[in-house]
Write an enzyme that holds these catalytic residues in place. Structure first.
Site, PDB file in Angstrom:
ATOM      1  N   LYS A 264       0.951  -1.683   0.117  1.00  0.00           N
ATOM      2  CA  LYS A 264       0.345   0.443  -0.236  1.00  0.00           C
ATOM      3  C   LYS A 264       0.726   1.535  -0.016  1.00  0.00           C
ATOM      4  O   LYS A 264       0.530   2.307  -0.963  1.00  0.00           O
ATOM      5  CB  LYS A 264      -1.079  -0.187   1.311  1.00  0.00           C
TER       6      LYS A 264
ATOM      7  N   ARG B  64      -9.755   4.483  10.473  1.00  0.00           N
ATOM      8  CA  ARG B  64      -9.827   3.440  10.226  1.00  0.00           C
ATOM      9  C   ARG B  64     -10.847   3.088  11.603  1.00  0.00           C
ATOM     10  O   ARG B  64     -10.732   1.732  12.492  1.00  0.00           O
ATOM     11  CB  ARG B  64      -8.414   3.291  10.830  1.00  0.00           C
TER      12      ARG B  64
ATOM     13  N   ARG C 197      10.937 -10.052   4.374  1.00  0.00           N
ATOM     14  CA  ARG C 197      11.372  -8.996   3.425  1.00  0.00           C
ATOM     15  C   ARG C 197      12.539  -9.401   4.880  1.00  0.00           C
ATOM     16  O   ARG C 197      13.051  -9.937   5.921  1.00  0.00           O
ATOM     17  CB  ARG C 197      10.288  -7.818   5.116  1.00  0.00           C
TER      18      ARG C 197
ATOM     19  N   ARG D 145      12.994  -7.521  10.752  1.00  0.00           N
ATOM     20  CA  ARG D 145      12.485  -6.952  11.407  1.00  0.00           C
ATOM     21  C   ARG D 145      11.991  -7.571  12.296  1.00  0.00           C
ATOM     22  O   ARG D 145      11.243  -8.650  12.622  1.00  0.00           O
ATOM     23  CB  ARG D 145      11.716  -5.478  10.862  1.00  0.00           C
TER      24      ARG D 145
ATOM     25  N   ARG E 170      -1.111  -8.962  13.248  1.00  0.00           N
ATOM     26  CA  ARG E 170      -0.795  -7.695  12.662  1.00  0.00           C
ATOM     27  C   ARG E 170      -2.386  -8.383  11.880  1.00  0.00           C
ATOM     28  O   ARG E 170      -3.047  -6.559  11.376  1.00  0.00           O
ATOM     29  CB  ARG E 170      -0.007  -6.991  12.362  1.00  0.00           C
TER      30      ARG E 170
HETATM   31  P1  ADP Z   1       0.338  -0.706  11.076  1.00  0.00           P
HETATM   32  O1  ADP Z   1      -0.553  -0.378   9.655  1.00  0.00           O
HETATM   33  O2  ADP Z   1       2.359  -0.718  11.870  1.00  0.00           O
HETATM   34  O3  ADP Z   1      -0.601  -0.550  12.441  1.00  0.00           O
HETATM   35  P2  ADP Z   1       0.577   2.640  10.746  1.00  0.00           P
HETATM   36  O4  ADP Z   1       2.051   4.214  10.015  1.00  0.00           O
HETATM   37  O5  ADP Z   1      -0.918   3.117  10.252  1.00  0.00           O
HETATM   38  O6  ADP Z   1       0.555   1.020  11.304  1.00  0.00           O
HETATM   39  O7  ADP Z   1      -0.156   3.767  12.185  1.00  0.00           O
HETATM   40  C1  ADP Z   1       0.900   3.594  12.592  1.00  0.00           C
HETATM   41  C2  ADP Z   1      -0.157   3.860  14.691  1.00  0.00           C
HETATM   42  O8  ADP Z   1      -0.390   5.184  14.542  1.00  0.00           O
HETATM   43  C3  ADP Z   1      -0.877   2.503  14.569  1.00  0.00           C
HETATM   44  O9  ADP Z   1      -0.421   2.118  15.752  1.00  0.00           O
HETATM   45  C4  ADP Z   1      -2.160   4.181  15.646  1.00  0.00           C
HETATM   46  O10 ADP Z   1      -1.677   3.635  16.685  1.00  0.00           O
HETATM   47  C5  ADP Z   1      -1.507   4.942  15.202  1.00  0.00           C
HETATM   48  N1  ADP Z   1      -2.344   5.026  13.812  1.00  0.00           N
HETATM   49  C6  ADP Z   1      -1.916   5.415  12.395  1.00  0.00           C
HETATM   50  N2  ADP Z   1      -3.531   5.888  11.557  1.00  0.00           N
HETATM   51  C7  ADP Z   1      -4.548   5.653  12.338  1.00  0.00           C
HETATM   52  C8  ADP Z   1      -6.133   5.877  13.108  1.00  0.00           C
HETATM   53  N3  ADP Z   1      -6.197   6.087  11.350  1.00  0.00           N
HETATM   54  N4  ADP Z   1      -6.591   5.799  13.885  1.00  0.00           N
HETATM   55  C9  ADP Z   1      -6.122   5.612  15.068  1.00  0.00           C
HETATM   56  N5  ADP Z   1      -4.841   5.737  15.284  1.00  0.00           N
HETATM   57  C10 ADP Z   1      -3.985   5.256  14.094  1.00  0.00           C
END
Ligand code: ADP
Ligand code: ZN
Length: 231
Positions: free
Chosen positions: A13, A85, A119, A168, A179
């Protein structure tokens, strides 16, 4: 053009949205990136969200919504990555702007697990070299996956700086499964909301992550063309 991109971890993505950003001159708005940056800077916002990020928990809706609202204000062309989200975030976004299309990346979890497990990143913290040793040729439910590896020239050493490659911690199978489970759980109600919404329904562009990034991006662009969003 205002877009949302949805996809499970390991679906590429981030790569797709970066390419779309370059090609169509979009602003890439990734809430995860924004929060990580703020934490690094030690800003007021960074201090507020630090604990949630550390635990991998969602940042409270009010904070996220405010951040996105600020960022998309006066922005005509963007791609949202990692937002919305939750249902509350989706509904708040509806009130802010009209989204032109939702790009949804599909992939079987078996493939995602294999790809993420493959990865390898450069162990030098100053280097961003990254590779993939997984070599996938497989058909699942009629979807043919052809995902070649991205290997370094020299065995397990970074092309850019020669440091050894490492995996990682959160790219290990058990963590990946968790995840993916969290992604399913979180994205389901949001996707259902968008699919259900009758009035001014936002069109979906669904593509499979079954080929290297360039080809997936081409399919996304085809979808954008079909909707008359790009020429
Ligand atoms: P991942 O895909 O590893 O969960 P992201 O880079 O999308 O990571 O987000 C990292 C962190 O940022 C999430 O675990 C959350 O804590 C916070 N976060 C990101 N986007 C949102 C969102 N739309 N709503 C709530 N928390 C968010
Ligand atoms: Zn390196």
């Amino acid at each position: 053009m205002k877009l949302i991109i949805f996809g499970p971890p390991g679906s590429g993505k981030g790569t797709y949205s970066s390419r779309l950003k370059e090609r169509f001159n979009l602003e890439k708005i990734s809430t995860g990136d924004i929060f990580r940056e703020e934490v690094k800077k030690g800003s007021e916002l960074g201090k507020k969200v630090e604990e949630y990020l550390k635990k991998g928990e969602l940042v409270p809706d009010d904070i996220v919504i405010e951040v996105v609202k600020e960022r998309i204000k006066n922005c005509e062309r963007f791609i949202l990555d990692g937002f919305p989200r939750t249902l509350k975030q989706a509904k708040a976004l509806d009130k802010m702007v009209k989204i032109d299309a939702i790009i949804k990346i599909n992939a079987h979890s078996e493939i995602l697990i294999e790809k993420i497990s493959g990865r390898r990143i450069c162990s030098n913290p100053k280097c961003d070299g990254n590779y993939n040793i997984a070599d996938i040729h497989k058909t699942i439910d009629g979807i043919e996956y052809i995902l070649p590896p991205l290997l370094p020239k020299e065995d397990m050493k970074c092309d850019k700086c020669g440091s050894p490659l490492i995996q990682r911690d959160d790219d290990k199978p058990e963590v990946i499964k968790e995840r993916l489970r969290i992604y399913e759980e979180q994205s389901k109600p949001v996707l259902e909301y968008y699919k259900r919404k009758r009035k001014n329904k936002i069109p979906f562009i669904e593509v499979w992550m079954n080929r290297p990034p360039e080809q997936v991006v081409e399919k996304i662009i085809e979808g954008l063309k079909n909707l008359g969003l790009v020429r």
